[in-house]
Design a protein around this motif. Structure first.
Motif, mmCIF file in Angstrom:
data_model
loop_
_atom_site.group_PDB
_atom_site.id
_atom_site.type_symbol
_atom_site.label_atom_id
_atom_site.label_comp_id
_atom_site.label_asym_id
_atom_site.label_seq_id
_atom_site.Cartn_x
_atom_site.Cartn_y
_atom_site.Cartn_z
ATOM 1 N N ASP A 101 28.598 13.211 16.180
ATOM 2 C CA ASP A 101 29.943 12.679 15.980
ATOM 3 C C ASP A 101 30.125 12.161 14.561
ATOM 4 N N ILE A 102 29.080 11.556 14.022
ATOM 5 C CA ILE A 102 29.126 10.997 12.670
ATOM 6 C C ILE A 102 27.811 11.339 11.971
ATOM 7 N N SER B 157 22.359 15.701 -3.840
ATOM 8 C CA SER B 157 21.494 16.704 -3.200
ATOM 9 C C SER B 157 21.055 16.297 -1.799
ATOM 10 N N ASN B 158 20.663 15.036 -1.626
ATOM 11 C CA ASN B 158 20.266 14.572 -0.297
ATOM 12 C C ASN B 158 21.441 14.656 0.669
ATOM 13 N N LEU B 159 22.601 14.197 0.215
ATOM 14 C CA LEU B 159 23.792 14.223 1.058
ATOM 15 C C LEU B 159 24.135 15.650 1.463
ATOM 16 N N ALA B 160 24.206 16.549 0.488
ATOM 17 C CA ALA B 160 24.562 17.943 0.769
ATOM 18 C C ALA B 160 23.552 18.603 1.690
ATOM 19 N N GLY B 161 22.265 18.328 1.437
ATOM 20 C CA GLY B 161 21.236 18.916 2.276
ATOM 21 C C GLY B 161 21.386 18.546 3.728
ATOM 22 N N LEU B 162 21.827 17.319 3.974
ATOM 23 C CA LEU B 162 22.028 16.856 5.345
ATOM 24 C C LEU B 162 23.335 17.373 5.936
ATOM 25 N N ILE B 163 24.439 17.214 5.210
ATOM 26 C CA ILE B 163 25.751 17.431 5.841
ATOM 27 C C ILE B 163 26.255 18.865 5.795
ATOM 28 N N PHE B 164 25.812 19.685 4.844
ATOM 29 C CA PHE B 164 26.397 21.031 4.732
ATOM 30 C C PHE B 164 26.206 21.873 6.002
ATOM 31 N N PRO B 165 25.036 21.859 6.639
ATOM 32 C CA PRO B 165 24.933 22.601 7.902
ATOM 33 C C PRO B 165 25.850 22.055 8.994
ATOM 34 N N GLU C 226 29.299 23.883 10.886
ATOM 35 C CA GLU C 226 29.720 23.825 12.286
ATOM 36 C C GLU C 226 31.190 23.417 12.404
ATOM 37 N N ASN C 227 31.629 22.498 11.559
ATOM 38 C CA ASN C 227 33.039 22.102 11.569
ATOM 39 C C ASN C 227 33.943 23.266 11.162
ATOM 40 N N LEU C 228 33.565 23.963 10.093
ATOM 41 C CA LEU C 228 34.404 25.017 9.546
ATOM 42 C C LEU C 228 34.393 26.282 10.389
ATOM 43 N N VAL C 229 33.221 26.638 10.908
ATOM 44 C CA VAL C 229 33.057 27.924 11.587
ATOM 45 C C VAL C 229 33.192 27.797 13.099
ATOM 46 N N LYS D 286 33.868 18.691 15.216
ATOM 47 C CA LYS D 286 34.655 17.624 14.594
ATOM 48 C C LYS D 286 33.807 16.468 14.073
ATOM 49 N N ALA D 287 32.596 16.720 13.634
ATOM 50 C CA ALA D 287 31.755 15.636 13.131
ATOM 51 C C ALA D 287 32.388 15.003 11.894
ATOM 52 N N ARG D 288 32.403 13.664 11.868
ATOM 53 C CA ARG D 288 32.799 12.948 10.658
ATOM 54 C C ARG D 288 31.619 12.944 9.706
ATOM 55 N N LEU D 289 31.860 13.326 8.469
ATOM 56 C CA LEU D 289 30.808 13.393 7.466
ATOM 57 C C LEU D 289 31.082 12.320 6.420
#
Length: 453
Positions: free
Chosen positions: A256-257, A266-274, A278-281, A285-288
């Motif tokens: 959810d979050i 880099s740390n942020l992107a590495g965690l949230i991009f996958p 999921e949100n885009l594809v 609805k995870a809040r990032l």
């Protein structure tokens, strides 16, 4: 029976490819521009600094990039990083929220930085390069690259931000244990460094200028960057890919979050991009949430514009959230978050509204880190403490609203070499967290170049 709280992956479940968010973005990010001509940068403009494989990864539009077998073999020594259900912290907070921590502190350097240091050293080595230059803030990146260079019998030269050099001698020693040579930045060894008086506290922008200047002038050397650039963020996506699979093993249908600290990105992107994929594809609805220090509020108070990634203006102009390339942040203990700009890809997804930026003061962050340590037994790096503090805010809000969100936190590294900062916090004399005034911000932003178009 004791409930499982740590989740791993089987060998055949480990990521074999890095994930490239560019392939799934509805709107492409703006290209980097040549610092002299202000025209889009081409591969030839980057050959003085990077090997061809990294240049290709910097500009690729492919969704997945294969991880070389040699890199996977090194990853296998410390990956997958565990996903830990923070049960004891949940109990302390009196919450029904389910808190998971993606812990990167088990790597050889104690942080996520090894995830990109190894492939960067590998690609340089197979192209005949035996010397890398770089910068480091708190020291995690310098440690990681020194370790990676030691694997491939390469020389590593590290320009460490002056304040961190002075206050974090253990980190400097660890870099040297792995074979790296450390310079205090600004130094008297480069033209970029000599522009500042001796004893200047330094900044990541200055340290980058020094490392780039040395690499560009030496035919036997290349430059390695620990954050900001697309290929660096690409390498870090093994974090989020693992976390997505590990959440499934924990019986969750998703997050959810998702919260990460953000300095260069880099740390942020590495965690949230996958999770963003999921949100885009998949329509999730995870809040990032991206958390930065209030004293270096790049995304929350900076401007979204083209700016230099370094102080001397040696590297390409990047469209990013910036405080101005001359900005020198206050000497907070989260040295890895003291950068004037944010990665262009992270800036783009923030600007497009996919990611929510938040700025927190370091006292609140240290308080959360101490509470987390006393319940979970992990001493988080000062950088990671920002994600913990925001997670606590989310939990307390959920408690008030009666909700039970699944929260995933990126804990980017351990704080065992930052105990001096924790000592200051515990004694009530933590310093350096000065707030940026509107006047100071306006002065800093005045150096951002005006780019037409």
């Amino acid at each position: 029976m004791t409930e499982q709280v740590t989740f791993h992956l089987e060998p055949d479940e480990r990521p074999t490819h890095w994930y490239n968010i560019v392939a799934d973005l509805p709107t492409p990010p703006a290209p980097p521009l040549h610092p002299g001509t202000h025209q889009p940068v081409g591969p030839d403009d980057l050959t003085a600094l990077f090997p061809p494989e990294l240049i290709e990864q910097e500009v690729t539009g492919e969704r997945y990039v294969e991880i070389p077998e040699a890199v996977q073999e090194v990853y296998a020594q410390y990956r997958p990083a565990p996903l830990i259900r923070a049960r004891k912290w949940e109990e302390k907070l009196g919450t029904k929220a389910r808190i998971y921590v993606k812990y990167e502190g088990g790597s050889p350097a104690g942080s996520h930085k090894v995830n990109t240091a190894v492939p960067q050293a590998y690609y340089n080595k197979i192209n005949g390069i035996n010397r890398l230059t770089t910068e480091t803030g708190a020291g995690q990146w310098g440690t990681a690259l020194s370790y990676a260079c030691s694997l491939y019998d390469m020389t590593c030269e590290v320009w460490q931000v002056g304040h961190s050099f002075d206050t974090k001698p253990q980190r400097r020693t660890l870099i040297e244990v792995f074979g790296g040579k450390v310079y205090r930045s600004p130094s008297q060894d480069t033209e970029s460094g000599r522009a500042f008086e001796e004893g200047h506290p330094g900044s990541l922008g200055i340290a980058i200028s020094e490392a780039v200047e040395v690499a560009a002038a030496a035919p036997d050397a290349k430059y390695a960057l620990g954050s900001v650039l697309n290929h660096v963020l690409l390498h870090q996506t093994i974090i989020g890919q693992e976390a997505v699979k590990q959440l499934e093993k924990a019986g969750e249908t998703g997050a959810d979050i998702v919260i990460g600290c953000a300095g260069g990105g880099s740390n942020l992107a590495g965690l949230i991009f996958p999770f963003l994929r999921e949100n885009l594809v998949e329509g999730k609805k995870a809040r990032l949430v991206a958390v930065e220090p209030a004293s270096c509020p790049t995304m929350t108070r900076g401007t979204f514009a083209y700016d230099f990634g370094d102080t001397a203006g040696l590297v390409p102009l990047m469209k990013m959230y910036t405080l101005g390339h001359d900005f020198v942040p206050s000497p907070i203990h989260a040295g890895g978050l003291r950068y004037h700009g944010m990665a262009p890809l992270v800036s783009h997804v923030v600007h497009e509204g996919y990611v929510e930026p938040v700025a927190l003061a370091q006292d609140e962050c240290f308080a959360a880190a101490v509470e987390f340590a006393r319940t979970q037994g992990i001493v988080a790096a000062p950088e990671s403490s920002h994600a913990l503090a925001q997670a606590k805010r989310e939990v307390l809000k959920a408690n008030e609203e009666g909700t039970e969100p699944v929260i995933v936190i990126g804990l980017s590294g351990y704080g065992l070499l930052e105990l001096g900062a924790f000592d200051s916090y515990l004694k009530g004399n933590l310093s350096g967290d000065s707030q940026l005034s509107d006047e100071e911000l306006a002065t800093s932003l005045s150096t951002v170049p005006v780019i037409e178009g």
